[in-house]
Structure formats: C-alpha cells, structure tokens
Write a protein that holds these residues in place. Structure first.
Motif, PDB file in Angstrom:
ATOM      1  N   TRP A  14       0.845  -1.198   0.000  1.00  0.00           N
ATOM      2  CA  TRP A  14       0.000   0.000   0.000  1.00  0.00           C
ATOM      3  C   TRP A  14       0.878   1.245   0.000  1.00  0.00           C
ATOM      4  O   TRP A  14       1.938   1.258   0.621  1.00  0.00           O
ATOM      5  CB  TRP A  14      -0.910   0.005   1.217  1.00  0.00           C
ATOM      6  CG  TRP A  14      -1.989  -1.024   1.081  1.00  0.00           C
ATOM      7  CD1 TRP A  14      -1.900  -2.346   1.392  1.00  0.00           C
ATOM      8  CD2 TRP A  14      -3.291  -0.821   0.552  1.00  0.00           C
ATOM      9  NE1 TRP A  14      -3.077  -2.972   1.093  1.00  0.00           N
ATOM     10  CE2 TRP A  14      -3.957  -2.063   0.579  1.00  0.00           C
ATOM     11  CE3 TRP A  14      -3.970   0.301   0.065  1.00  0.00           C
ATOM     12  CZ2 TRP A  14      -5.270  -2.224   0.134  1.00  0.00           C
ATOM     13  CZ3 TRP A  14      -5.280   0.146  -0.378  1.00  0.00           C
ATOM     14  CH2 TRP A  14      -5.912  -1.095  -0.341  1.00  0.00           C
ATOM     15  N   GLU A  25       4.846   3.793   2.256  1.00  0.00           N
ATOM     16  CA  GLU A  25       4.756   2.564   1.485  1.00  0.00           C
ATOM     17  C   GLU A  25       4.973   1.414   2.454  1.00  0.00           C
ATOM     18  O   GLU A  25       5.931   1.434   3.232  1.00  0.00           O
ATOM     19  CB  GLU A  25       5.790   2.516   0.373  1.00  0.00           C
ATOM     20  CG  GLU A  25       5.671   1.268  -0.480  1.00  0.00           C
ATOM     21  CD  GLU A  25       6.558   1.282  -1.701  1.00  0.00           C
ATOM     22  OE1 GLU A  25       6.828   0.179  -2.212  1.00  0.00           O
ATOM     23  OE2 GLU A  25       6.989   2.364  -2.142  1.00  0.00           O
ATOM     24  N   GLU A  31      -6.335  -3.220   7.564  1.00  0.00           N
ATOM     25  CA  GLU A  31      -7.575  -2.774   6.918  1.00  0.00           C
ATOM     26  C   GLU A  31      -8.701  -2.822   7.936  1.00  0.00           C
ATOM     27  O   GLU A  31      -9.169  -3.907   8.310  1.00  0.00           O
ATOM     28  CB  GLU A  31      -7.897  -3.671   5.723  1.00  0.00           C
ATOM     29  CG  GLU A  31      -9.149  -3.259   4.991  1.00  0.00           C
ATOM     30  CD  GLU A  31      -9.423  -4.160   3.810  1.00  0.00           C
ATOM     31  OE1 GLU A  31      -9.352  -3.673   2.670  1.00  0.00           O
ATOM     32  OE2 GLU A  31      -9.698  -5.358   4.033  1.00  0.00           O
ATOM     33  N   ILE A  41      -7.497   1.977   5.384  1.00  0.00           N
ATOM     34  CA  ILE A  41      -6.166   1.398   5.473  1.00  0.00           C
ATOM     35  C   ILE A  41      -5.349   2.191   6.493  1.00  0.00           C
ATOM     36  O   ILE A  41      -5.245   3.414   6.403  1.00  0.00           O
ATOM     37  CB  ILE A  41      -5.457   1.407   4.101  1.00  0.00           C
ATOM     38  CG1 ILE A  41      -6.289   0.631   3.070  1.00  0.00           C
ATOM     39  CG2 ILE A  41      -4.035   0.855   4.216  1.00  0.00           C
ATOM     40  CD1 ILE A  41      -6.503  -0.834   3.406  1.00  0.00           C
ATOM     41  N   VAL A 110      -4.430   7.064  -1.749  1.00  0.00           N
ATOM     42  CA  VAL A 110      -4.131   5.827  -1.030  1.00  0.00           C
ATOM     43  C   VAL A 110      -4.431   4.702  -2.004  1.00  0.00           C
ATOM     44  O   VAL A 110      -5.562   4.582  -2.477  1.00  0.00           O
ATOM     45  CB  VAL A 110      -4.998   5.670   0.243  1.00  0.00           C
ATOM     46  CG1 VAL A 110      -4.723   4.336   0.915  1.00  0.00           C
ATOM     47  CG2 VAL A 110      -4.765   6.825   1.206  1.00  0.00           C
ATOM     48  N   GLU A 111      -3.395   3.898  -2.309  1.00  0.00           N
ATOM     49  CA  GLU A 111      -3.651   2.835  -3.290  1.00  0.00           C
ATOM     50  C   GLU A 111      -2.842   1.586  -2.992  1.00  0.00           C
ATOM     51  O   GLU A 111      -1.782   1.639  -2.376  1.00  0.00           O
ATOM     52  CB  GLU A 111      -3.343   3.321  -4.703  1.00  0.00           C
ATOM     53  CG  GLU A 111      -1.902   3.714  -4.942  1.00  0.00           C
ATOM     54  CD  GLU A 111      -1.688   4.315  -6.325  1.00  0.00           C
ATOM     55  OE1 GLU A 111      -2.563   4.227  -7.177  1.00  0.00           O
ATOM     56  OE2 GLU A 111      -0.604   4.876  -6.525  1.00  0.00           O
ATOM     57  N   GLN A 112      -3.394   0.485  -3.467  1.00  0.00           N
ATOM     58  CA  GLN A 112      -2.698  -0.793  -3.386  1.00  0.00           C
ATOM     59  C   GLN A 112      -1.934  -0.988  -4.693  1.00  0.00           C
ATOM     60  O   GLN A 112      -2.482  -0.796  -5.770  1.00  0.00           O
ATOM     61  CB  GLN A 112      -3.701  -1.922  -3.198  1.00  0.00           C
ATOM     62  CG  GLN A 112      -3.056  -3.269  -3.012  1.00  0.00           C
ATOM     63  CD  GLN A 112      -4.080  -4.373  -2.798  1.00  0.00           C
ATOM     64  OE1 GLN A 112      -5.233  -4.219  -3.176  1.00  0.00           O
ATOM     65  NE2 GLN A 112      -3.645  -5.449  -2.194  1.00  0.00           N
TER      66      GLN A 112
END
Length: 113
Positions: A14, A25, A31, A41, A110-112
């Motif tokens: 993430w 990172e 979660e 997250i 915010v990203e995976q």
C-alpha cells in the motif's frame, strides 16, 4: 472488540501519495472495516515519512476506537490540513491500530500496488 469492527492485515503493498511524493509505502498495512463504512487502510508509523507530518490541534472521539489525533502534511509548497489521523491510545478492542495512521482519500492518494 465490538462485533462490527474487523482489523485484518491488508494484503499486498500500500502507498500514500500527496503532491506527487510518496509519503508512505508498506506491506504491513491494516484494513479496518467498521459496519457499513468503506474499509480504511492504516499505515504503520515506521513506514511513513513522519517528518512531513505535523500534529494539529484537531481531535475527535469515536465511542468504539477512542480519541483520534490529526496530522497535516507539510511540504515546501503546501500544507494539507488534517490529512491523516491516529488513535494514539485506542480502546482495547481495537488496540491493533495503535502506532498506525490512516489518511483521507479525498486529500491524498491511497492505493494498493
């Protein structure tokens, strides 16, 4: 823990980005899902560029998680006010989120991966 909150480890890597910079990172994200709300997250502090965050005077209280502290992201070109929050001393049922911060997805990315 209340029966409407779950906190499993978030799978994968993430990332948090703001203004083109990577602020965090991790492969150790949590979660948190609470009732019908979208999952949030939580990033471990050790995986966040904490030098870019400044604690603000803002606080809030959740009856299940406790008192939240807020952080603004401060860079040379901008300040993103109250972009993240943390439960410094969360209630026992959600103690797993201690030492973690979550970010508002409308203020940062915010990203995976």
């Amino acid at each position: 823990m209340t029966d409407h909150i779950t906190i499993p480890k978030a799978p994968g890597t993430w990332v948090v980005r703001a203004g083109g910079a990577v602020l965090a990172e991790t492969r150790e994200a949590l979660e948190l899902t609470e009732g019908s709300y979208r999952p949030v997250i939580y990033f471990p502090r050790g995986d966040i560029a904490m030098a870019l965050l400044e604690r603000s005077a803002t606080t809030s209280t959740c009856p299940w998680k406790g008192e939240a502290s807020y952080y603004s992201i401060v860079t040379g070109s901008e300040t993103i006010t109250d972009a993240a929050w943390s439960y410094e001393a969360p209630k026992d049922g959600v103690a797993r989120i201690a030492g973690h911060l979550a970010f508002y997805p409308d203020k940062v990315t915010v990203e995976q991966l």
